[in-house]
Scaffold this active site. Structure first.
Site, PDB file in Angstrom:
ATOM      1  N   ASN A 117      59.885  24.571  37.226  1.00 30.31           N
ATOM      2  CA  ASN A 117      61.291  24.645  37.645  1.00 30.31           C
ATOM      3  C   ASN A 117      61.398  25.530  38.876  1.00 30.31           C
ATOM      4  O   ASN A 117      60.605  26.454  39.046  1.00 30.31           O
ATOM      5  CB  ASN A 117      62.146  25.233  36.523  1.00 30.31           C
ATOM      6  N   HIS A 119      64.183  27.989  40.793  1.00 33.35           N
ATOM      7  CA  HIS A 119      65.434  28.676  40.490  1.00 33.35           C
ATOM      8  C   HIS A 119      65.799  29.581  41.667  1.00 33.35           C
ATOM      9  O   HIS A 119      64.959  30.356  42.137  1.00 33.35           O
ATOM     10  CB  HIS A 119      65.293  29.498  39.201  1.00 33.35           C
ATOM     11  N   SER A 146      62.435  31.470  43.071  1.00 33.12           N
ATOM     12  CA  SER A 146      61.246  31.558  42.222  1.00 33.12           C
ATOM     13  C   SER A 146      60.869  30.158  41.731  1.00 33.12           C
ATOM     14  O   SER A 146      61.746  29.340  41.437  1.00 33.12           O
ATOM     15  CB  SER A 146      61.533  32.402  40.969  1.00 33.12           C
ATOM     16  N   ASP A 155      65.270  29.724  32.297  1.00 37.25           N
ATOM     17  CA  ASP A 155      64.805  30.410  33.516  1.00 37.25           C
ATOM     18  C   ASP A 155      63.876  31.586  33.173  1.00 37.25           C
ATOM     19  O   ASP A 155      63.797  32.550  33.935  1.00 37.25           O
ATOM     20  CB  ASP A 155      65.995  30.912  34.360  1.00 37.25           C
TER      21      ASP A 155
HETATM   22  C1  GAR Z   1      68.356  24.231  44.308  1.00 36.78           C
HETATM   23  O1  GAR Z   1      68.875  25.299  45.053  1.00 36.78           O
HETATM   24  C2  GAR Z   1      67.655  24.746  43.085  1.00 36.78           C
HETATM   25  O2  GAR Z   1      67.029  25.977  43.283  1.00 36.78           O
HETATM   26  C3  GAR Z   1      68.797  24.867  42.117  1.00 36.78           C
HETATM   27  O3  GAR Z   1      69.577  23.730  42.362  1.00 36.78           O
HETATM   28  C4  GAR Z   1      69.486  23.390  43.737  1.00 36.78           C
HETATM   29  C5  GAR Z   1      69.203  21.901  43.837  1.00 36.78           C
HETATM   30  O4  GAR Z   1      69.280  21.467  45.155  1.00 36.78           O
HETATM   31  N1  GAR Z   1      68.339  24.916  40.761  1.00 36.78           N
HETATM   32  C6  GAR Z   1      68.902  25.663  39.812  1.00 36.78           C
HETATM   33  O5  GAR Z   1      69.873  26.353  40.011  1.00 36.78           O
HETATM   34  C7  GAR Z   1      68.235  25.584  38.459  1.00 36.78           C
HETATM   35  N2  GAR Z   1      68.658  26.640  37.618  1.00 36.78           N
HETATM   36  P1  GAR Z   1      68.708  20.044  45.568  1.00 36.78           P
HETATM   37  O6  GAR Z   1      69.321  19.023  44.602  1.00 36.78           O
HETATM   38  O7  GAR Z   1      69.221  19.838  46.971  1.00 36.78           O
HETATM   39  O8  GAR Z   1      67.212  20.100  45.481  1.00 36.78           O
END
Ligand code: GAR
Length: 214
Positions: A117, A119, A146, A155
């Site tokens: 994952n 985060h 991370s 997480d």
């Molecule tokens: C990213 O910033 C990722 O780190 C976050 O969602 C976004 C997805 O963007 N993930 C989380 O918050 C998970 N807990 P994307 O769809 O443009 O890749």
């Protein structure tokens, strides 16, 4: 005798789970296309219909599946369908790329050590949502992203790698998100490449890189 094998036969099968725009998915697609990852994206699964990440998958000719969590009677039923679909692609690695569903331990457990994952915080800081806002509210001087192995704790699995960004006084939630997102697009393909070339491993709840505990 050393057997010569084609890259294809060693290539890891990756299933990517998304819920949104899929910019991290795109970074992975590009890295695979450039040959930076010894793997192929076998499928993209979204729990939300109509998201841009699905268009990215289709454009890259990757099978794209929607499993809308709202169509299922509870989390367990949704997860049963999700794991059935994931398993149908026989993945070596499952990559959560902006997948915004909390997952039960019964779902996660069979994939422990082969699910990653990303985060948007310097874990263990700011698990959960609104990480950029919380970093700003707390007056943090640095923030970041991370990548970790997924365990039953939200997480909370072992962190593999992080990238930091400086928080400026002028930063807003949006500008901070953009800075972090840029780092995400570099970091995630790198970590996925490590996993696919077997430099990254998970043993007894710990992450190892080139045999060294992280
Ligand atoms: C990213 O910033 C990722 O780190 C976050 O969602 C976004 C997805 O963007 N993930 C989380 O918050 C998970 N807990 P994307 O769809 O443009 O890749």
């Amino acid at each position: 005798m050393i057997q010569s094998t084609s890259v294809e036969s060693n290539s890891a099968r990756i299933v990517v789970l998304i819920s949104g725009s899929g910019s991290n998915l795109q970074a992975l697609i590009d890295a695979v296309d450039m040959g930076a990852i010894n793997g192929e994206i076998a499928a993209v699964i979204s729990n939300k219909p109509g998201v841009y990440g699905l268009d990215r998958a289709k454009k890259a000719e990757i099978p794209a599946v929607v499993i809308d969590h709202r169509d299922y009677d509870g989390r367990a039923a949704f997860e049963a369908e999700l794991s059935k679909t994931i398993n149908s692609f026989s993945p070596d690695l499952i990559v959560l790329a902006g997948f915004m569903r909390i997952l039960n331990s019964e779902f996660v457990q069979p994939y422990e050590g082969k699910m990653l994952n990303i985060h948007p915080s310097l874990l263990p800081k700011y698990k959960g949502l609104h990480t950029h806002r919380r970093a700003l509210e707390n007056g943090d001087k640095e923030h970041g992203v991370s990548v970790h192995f997924v365990t039953a704790e939200l997480d909370g699995g072992p962190v593999i790698a992080q990238r930091k960004v400086k928080v400026e006084n002028s930063d807003t939630e949006q500008s901070l998100q953009e800075k972090v997102r840029q780092q995400e697009h570099q970091l995630y393909p790198e970590v996925v490449a490590w996993f696919c070339s077997k430099r990254l491993e998970y043993k007894n709840g710990q992450a190892f890189f080139d045999g060294e505990a992280l």
